[in-house]
Design an enzyme around this catalytic site. Sequence first.
Site, PDB file in Angstrom:
ATOM      1  N   HIS A 105       0.860  -1.231   0.014  1.00 25.53           N
ATOM      2  CA  HIS A 105       0.102   0.155  -0.042  1.00 25.53           C
ATOM      3  C   HIS A 105       0.862   1.271   0.258  1.00 25.53           C
ATOM      4  CE1 HIS A 105      -3.957  -1.889   1.629  1.00 25.53           C
ATOM      5  NE2 HIS A 105      -3.512  -2.581   0.794  1.00 25.53           N
ATOM      6  N   GLU A 151       0.757   4.110   1.584  1.00 20.07           N
ATOM      7  CA  GLU A 151       1.311   4.617   3.180  1.00 20.07           C
ATOM      8  C   GLU A 151       2.326   3.673   3.570  1.00 20.07           C
ATOM      9  OE1 GLU A 151      -1.482   3.789   2.171  1.00 20.07           O
ATOM     10  OE2 GLU A 151      -3.204   5.141   2.915  1.00 20.07           O
ATOM     11  N   CYS A 187      -2.302   0.278   7.393  1.00 23.66           N
ATOM     12  CA  CYS A 187      -1.269   1.247   7.280  1.00 23.66           C
ATOM     13  C   CYS A 187      -1.846   2.353   8.291  1.00 23.66           C
ATOM     14  CB  CYS A 187      -2.006   2.139   5.794  1.00 23.66           C
ATOM     15  SG  CYS A 187      -1.383   1.116   4.461  1.00 23.66           S
TER      16      CYS A 187
HETATM   17 ZN   LIG Z   1      -3.525   0.469   3.661  1.00 26.18          ZN
END
Ligand SMILES: [Zn+2]
Length: 158
Positions: free
Chosen positions: A66, A68, A95
């Site tokens: 992801h 982040e 995240c």
């Molecule tokens: Zn995430």
Amino acid sequence: MIGRFTDHGEVLDTHDVAHLRRAVQLARQASADGDAPYGAVLVGADGLVLAEGRNATVSTGELISHAELNAIRAADPARVAGATMYASGEPCAMCSGAMHWARLGRVVFGASIPSIRTMFPTSPSIGTRCADLLRTGTHRVQVIGPVLEEECLAVFFP
Ligand SMILES: [Zn+2]
């Protein structure tokens, strides 16, 4: 229009908006590569960009790649404490947890989880809100968003 976005009455400045728009650009790049359209920019307490990240779950085959998480991993660990995460979409529970463990100071996000879920009701997602999760942590991370939501939702329609 920039104004009050938080329950603490914080007003975003032009730097906040510029960093969030950079996250939107990264989301568009992810989308162009066939990844989910999410981008993130991590900015240190001194205002300097520490790292950028974008979703890469498809292009790398890494399921937890992801935006982040990738930004946190790319940054110098010695400088992330107190940093601000700008994310084109509201950070997921995974995240958000990472932002807590990295001891970030603040997160500014664009498109909210409820808005994304409304647009894509059958797509996999975790409904836990970023602020709700971070509120349970021992380290406080301020959460601001949604901000510029229309702009951030537009990345889902390239
Ligand atoms: Zn995430």
